[in-house]
Write a protein that holds these residues in place. Structure first.
Motif, mmCIF file in Angstrom:
data_model
loop_
_atom_site.group_PDB
_atom_site.id
_atom_site.type_symbol
_atom_site.label_atom_id
_atom_site.label_comp_id
_atom_site.label_asym_id
_atom_site.label_seq_id
_atom_site.Cartn_x
_atom_site.Cartn_y
_atom_site.Cartn_z
ATOM 1 N N PHE A 40 0.853 -1.182 0.000
ATOM 2 C CA PHE A 40 0.000 0.000 0.000
ATOM 3 C C PHE A 40 0.887 1.229 0.000
ATOM 4 N N ALA A 41 0.647 2.131 -0.938
ATOM 5 C CA ALA A 41 1.306 3.439 -0.940
ATOM 6 C C ALA A 41 0.250 4.477 -0.602
ATOM 7 N N ASP A 42 0.547 5.317 0.386
ATOM 8 C CA ASP A 42 -0.455 6.218 0.941
ATOM 9 C C ASP A 42 0.113 7.630 1.034
ATOM 10 N N ILE A 43 -0.637 8.626 0.556
ATOM 11 C CA ILE A 43 -0.223 10.020 0.690
ATOM 12 C C ILE A 43 -0.418 10.460 2.131
ATOM 13 N N VAL A 44 0.598 11.075 2.716
ATOM 14 C CA VAL A 44 0.542 11.521 4.103
ATOM 15 C C VAL A 44 -0.350 12.758 4.221
ATOM 16 N N SER A 45 -1.247 12.748 5.222
ATOM 17 C CA SER A 45 -2.093 13.909 5.551
ATOM 18 C C SER A 45 -2.879 14.412 4.342
ATOM 19 N N PHE A 46 -3.452 13.484 3.581
ATOM 20 C CA PHE A 46 -4.154 13.882 2.374
ATOM 21 C C PHE A 46 -5.397 14.713 2.685
ATOM 22 N N THR A 47 -6.105 14.385 3.765
ATOM 23 C CA THR A 47 -7.323 15.131 4.098
ATOM 24 C C THR A 47 -7.007 16.596 4.349
ATOM 25 N N ALA A 48 -5.983 16.856 5.179
ATOM 26 C CA ALA A 48 -5.596 18.246 5.438
ATOM 27 C C ALA A 48 -5.102 18.916 4.167
ATOM 28 N N LYS A 94 -5.672 -1.565 -7.569
ATOM 29 C CA LYS A 94 -6.650 -0.475 -7.616
ATOM 30 C C LYS A 94 -6.078 0.754 -6.929
ATOM 31 N N SER A 95 -6.693 1.882 -7.248
ATOM 32 C CA SER A 95 -6.380 3.138 -6.582
ATOM 33 C C SER A 95 -7.577 3.506 -5.715
ATOM 34 N N ILE A 96 -7.302 3.936 -4.497
ATOM 35 C CA ILE A 96 -8.371 4.266 -3.558
ATOM 36 C C ILE A 96 -8.119 5.690 -3.070
ATOM 37 N N GLY A 97 -8.494 6.658 -3.882
ATOM 38 C CA GLY A 97 -8.297 8.045 -3.497
ATOM 39 C C GLY A 97 -6.828 8.379 -3.349
ATOM 40 N N ASP A 98 -6.379 8.441 -2.107
ATOM 41 C CA ASP A 98 -4.997 8.832 -1.824
ATOM 42 C C ASP A 98 -4.085 7.628 -1.633
ATOM 43 N N SER A 99 -4.510 6.432 -2.020
ATOM 44 C CA SER A 99 -3.719 5.218 -1.833
ATOM 45 C C SER A 99 -3.705 4.390 -3.111
ATOM 46 N N VAL A 100 -2.633 3.626 -3.268
ATOM 47 C CA VAL A 100 -2.529 2.683 -4.383
ATOM 48 C C VAL A 100 -2.192 1.314 -3.815
ATOM 49 N N LEU A 101 -2.942 0.299 -4.221
ATOM 50 C CA LEU A 101 -2.720 -1.080 -3.802
ATOM 51 C C LEU A 101 -2.051 -1.824 -4.956
ATOM 52 N N SER A 140 -7.031 23.723 -4.378
ATOM 53 C CA SER A 140 -8.196 23.853 -5.240
ATOM 54 C C SER A 140 -8.588 22.481 -5.774
ATOM 55 N N ARG A 141 -9.819 22.384 -6.258
ATOM 56 C CA ARG A 141 -10.284 21.104 -6.791
ATOM 57 C C ARG A 141 -9.443 20.656 -7.977
ATOM 58 N N GLN A 142 -9.040 21.614 -8.825
ATOM 59 C CA GLN A 142 -8.204 21.276 -9.968
ATOM 60 C C GLN A 142 -6.861 20.730 -9.521
ATOM 61 N N ARG A 143 -6.281 21.377 -8.514
ATOM 62 C CA ARG A 143 -4.970 20.954 -8.021
ATOM 63 C C ARG A 143 -5.048 19.580 -7.363
ATOM 64 N N ILE A 144 -6.133 19.300 -6.647
ATOM 65 C CA ILE A 144 -6.290 17.985 -6.024
ATOM 66 C C ILE A 144 -6.356 16.910 -7.103
ATOM 67 N N GLY A 145 -7.159 17.152 -8.157
ATOM 68 C CA GLY A 145 -7.264 16.192 -9.243
ATOM 69 C C GLY A 145 -5.933 15.948 -9.924
ATOM 70 N N ASP A 146 -5.189 17.021 -10.180
ATOM 71 C CA ASP A 146 -3.876 16.873 -10.819
ATOM 72 C C ASP A 146 -2.925 16.095 -9.923
ATOM 73 N N LEU A 147 -2.979 16.365 -8.618
ATOM 74 C CA LEU A 147 -2.086 15.688 -7.670
ATOM 75 C C LEU A 147 -2.360 14.192 -7.619
ATOM 76 N N VAL A 148 -3.627 13.825 -7.516
ATOM 77 C CA VAL A 148 -3.992 12.408 -7.443
ATOM 78 C C VAL A 148 -3.626 11.694 -8.739
ATOM 79 N N GLU A 149 -3.878 12.345 -9.871
ATOM 80 C CA GLU A 149 -3.552 11.730 -11.158
ATOM 81 C C GLU A 149 -2.047 11.506 -11.291
ATOM 82 N N LEU A 150 -1.251 12.495 -10.881
ATOM 83 C CA LEU A 150 0.200 12.357 -10.957
ATOM 84 C C LEU A 150 0.688 11.270 -10.003
ATOM 85 N N PHE A 151 0.112 11.218 -8.808
ATOM 86 C CA PHE A 151 0.467 10.183 -7.823
ATOM 87 C C PHE A 151 0.188 8.795 -8.387
#
Length: 244
Positions: free
Chosen positions: A91-99, A133-140, A105-116
């Motif tokens: 599991f790869a998980d983005i740290v403190s993704f909620t904060a 699968k990808s689960i929001g801020d995590s990749v399995l 911005s919504r655009q920046r969040i989408g770009d960040l997740v796509e790049l991740f």
């Protein structure tokens, strides 16, 4: 019925992904200068232009993945359960993704997740693993070789956690028998890998004892961490790992 459901879910996500990518490109084109027609007309023209080639590509990719899936089944012992195999799950998980998402911005969040997701997918493929699968801020992801799974985790840290433009990540790895069904994986190693991401420090890799025992001591240094309660597993001693 199961295949029909899987086909519908896969195609729905693929269609959303395709349209999302095209609309993003249409926005870039219109911001760059005058374009004939409105954005909807431009997007529809692009879809029409791409449809034939994309359909051929889709069938080709499906056939290649079907051949790979059959090869994995044929490699199993015929006396074993063909739906169960030994894998290392990561599991790869983005740290403190909620904060983080509250500040972007919504655009920046989408770009960040796509790049991740895309960077993780590239690293996993490079080590002959598979993104489940990808689960929001995590990749399995999974790999049948624990060393390659570790190299995958290390590679993800290098391309994401070490990039000053990207957030930090945490990696949890666990090895054991998993059930493969409808493109997904289930079992204790999957749950353990997910739980270990909460234990790992920023840009660090934490593994379970089963995986640590499979890593050659002449290549890796393992260090047991203090036991701590892990939901669903009781007290667990995670293992920190690094190469010599």
């Amino acid at each position: 019925m199961a295949i029909t459901r899987a086909l519908g879910q896969t195609m729905a996500r693929l269609a959303d992904w395709e349209v999302g990518a095209l609309t993003h490109r249409v926005d870039e084109m219109h911001h760059a200068g005058p374009a004939p027609g409105d954005r909807v007309d431009t997007a529809l023209r692009m879809l029409d232009d791409l449809s034939d080639g994309f359909e051929a590509l889709m069938v080709y990719v499906w056939r290649r993945h079907l051949a790979a899936a059959v090869s994995r089944i044929m490699a199993l012992d015929p006396d074993d359960d063909l739906n169960t195999t030994e894998l290392t799950v990561g599991f790869a998980d983005i740290v403190s993704f909620t904060a983080l998402s509250n500040d972007l911005s919504r655009q920046r969040i989408g770009d960040l997740v796509e790049l991740f997701e895309s960077r993780c997918a590239d690293v996993v493929a490079g080590q002959r693993g598979r993104v489940i699968k990808s689960i929001g801020d995590s990749v399995l992801f999974v790999n049948d070789d624990p060393i390659r799974a570790y190299d995958t985790a290390e590679g993800i840290i290098n391309v994401i956690g070490r990039d000053s433009r990207m957030p930090d990540v945490r990696l949890g790895l666990a090895t054991g028998g998993v059930v493969m069904r409808l493109g997904d994986v289930f079992g204790p190693p999957v749950n353990m890998a997910a739980r270990l991401t909460a234990v790992a420090r920023r840009n660090r890799i934490i593994v379970d004892a089963a995986m640590a025992s499979l890593l050659p001591p002449d290549q890796f240094e393992t260090r047991r961490l203090p036991a701590r309660p892990v939901r669903g597993f009781g007290l667990v001693e995670p293992v920190a790992v690094r190469r010599h």
